[in-house]
Design an enzyme around this catalytic site. Structure first.
Site, PDB file in Angstrom:
ATOM      1  CB  SER A   3      73.039  -9.852  14.291  1.00  0.00           C
ATOM      2  OG  SER A   3      71.802 -10.119  13.662  1.00  0.00           O
TER       3      SER A   3
ATOM      4  CB  SER B 103      69.513 -11.767  11.822  1.00  0.00           C
ATOM      5  OG  SER B 103      68.950 -10.488  11.991  1.00  0.00           O
TER       6      SER B 103
ATOM      7  CB  THR C 103      72.936  -4.473  10.232  1.00  0.00           C
ATOM      8  OG1 THR C 103      72.636  -3.704  11.405  1.00  0.00           O
ATOM      9  CG2 THR C 103      74.292  -5.149  10.380  1.00  0.00           C
TER      10      THR C 103
ATOM     11  CE  LYS D 178      69.871  -1.159   8.840  1.00  0.00           C
ATOM     12  NZ  LYS D 178      68.734  -0.928   9.760  1.00  0.00           N
TER      13      LYS D 178
ATOM     14  CG  ASN E 276      65.954  -3.617   6.297  1.00  0.00           C
ATOM     15  OD1 ASN E 276      65.254  -3.475   5.286  1.00  0.00           O
ATOM     16  ND2 ASN E 276      65.520  -4.212   7.391  1.00  0.00           N
TER      17      ASN E 276
ATOM     18  CG  ASP F 169      64.905  -1.469   9.487  1.00  0.00           C
ATOM     19  OD1 ASP F 169      64.827  -2.625   9.936  1.00  0.00           O
ATOM     20  OD2 ASP F 169      65.996  -0.926   9.198  1.00  0.00           O
TER      21      ASP F 169
ATOM     22  N   GLY G  16      66.806  10.527  17.852  1.00  0.00           N
ATOM     23  CA  GLY G  16      67.770   9.997  16.895  1.00  0.00           C
ATOM     24  C   GLY G  16      67.439  10.444  15.484  1.00  0.00           C
TER      25      GLY G  16
ATOM     26  N   GLY H  62      69.700   5.737  10.498  1.00  0.00           N
ATOM     27  CA  GLY H  62      68.967   4.907   9.542  1.00  0.00           C
ATOM     28  C   GLY H  62      67.626   4.429  10.067  1.00  0.00           C
ATOM     29  CB  ALA H  63      66.576   2.877  13.260  1.00  0.00           C
TER      30      ALA H  63
ATOM     31  CE1 TYR I   2      67.889  -8.594  19.049  1.00  0.00           C
ATOM     32  CE2 TYR I   2      67.686  -6.619  17.714  1.00  0.00           C
ATOM     33  CZ  TYR I   2      68.284  -7.850  17.972  1.00  0.00           C
ATOM     34  OH  TYR I   2      69.290  -8.319  17.154  1.00  0.00           O
TER      35      TYR I   2
END
Length: 286
Positions: free
Chosen positions: A18, A20, A65, A69, A90, A105, A130, A133-134, A224
């Site tokens: 991550s 973050s 994450t 979640k 999240n 998100d 997909g 969760g996203a 990313y």
């Protein structure tokens, strides 16, 4: 300034990848805020204890994450209506001992998509790759915009149909199989990859064949790292408009930052800190 440092955490398993901490700690320093952001690797068997410990230690808030979640919701005092509809959290805020869960998100993704591409969503046919969760967060947010149709493709057909059932109340929604990928791509206006296919270190992978992509497509990938996946590179080479995952990551972080501190951070500076970290790691592993 408050002399006591406020702690913000990230919980997941794993968390070493991550960015973050670099993003938020960079912003805390720039704004001269007495906060620190730390990542905690919490296996599923210890999630309940971790939440209880964070509450006991009066940690100001934290991100959540994978794979926590969904599971984390049962240990919270309150969950926002949007997070309930999405079925995942999240971002958590510790409001004087009450843990409140949010999902930033979907709104972070949509804000990034519109600001970076200028796309008009009305009537668009959106393909989501997909059903995790996203995909749930992005699907919910996109379905509540004025799109024309939403199509889901996922290896696990059961998960895809569960997601379809939760979204069809908001917009026309259907499911295609992996074998129908070419059909799904060719019929879509916007293609969104919410899977981990193409994420570092497996940067030579893509779910979509290059020749399926046309100049009229908008191809979006929520990954990313790398900053541009194989999917994004090939889509650009085909003349399609592209949207990388960095913006979603930044803006979900901006919204979380606001909830923790009451201060609106600078998205461009947060973006810079993430890019610096990714490039620095790349140099260190050469």
């Amino acid at each position: 300034m408050n002399s006591q440092t406020q702690l913000i955490g990230l919980i997941g398993h794993p968390v070493s990848h991550s960015k973050s901490p670099e993003m938020h700690n960079g912003m805390f320093a720039k704004l001269d805020l007495n906060y620190v952001y730390l990542a905690f690797d919490v296996p599923p068997s210890h999630l309940k204890e971790a939440i209880e410990g964070m509450k006991a230690l009066k940690i100001k808030g934290f991100n959540v994450t994978i794979p926590h979640k969904v599971e984390v919701m049962k240990y919270l005092d309150q969950v926002s209506e949007e997070a309930k509809q999405i079925g995942a959290v999240n971002t958590i805020v510790n409001d004087e001992g009450r843990l409140i869960g949010y999902n930033t998100d979907g709104i972070g993704y949509l804000r990034s998509l519109i600001e970076e591409t200028g796309v008009q969503l009305k009537g668009k046919r959106v393909l989501i790759l997909g059903a995790g969760g996203a995909a749930r967060a992005i699907g919910y947010t996109i379905a509540n915009s004025p799109i024309g149709q939403l199509t889901i493709i996922n290896r696990d057909q059961n998960k895809a149909h569960i997601l379809r059932k939760s979204l069809e109340q908001y917009t026309k929604t259907d499911v295609l199989s992996i074998e129908q990928m070419e059909k799904g791509v060719k019929e879509a206006d916007i293609i969104v990859n919410t899977t981990s296919i193409g994420m570092a270190p497996n940067i030579d992978q893509s779910l979509i064949k290059k020749e399926w992509i046309q100049p009229n497509h908008l191809v979006s990938d929520i990954i990313y790292n790398p900053l541009e996946t194989k999917l994004i590179q090939e889509a650009r080479s085909q003349g399609a408009q592209v949207h990388s995952g960095l913006g979603m990551f930044i803006y979900q972080g901006v919204i979380a930052f606001e909830k923790w501190t009451g201060i609106t951070p600078d998205p461009s500076y947060m973006r810079l800190k993430v890019i610096e970290s990714i490039k620095e790691k790349g140099r260190n592993t050469c």
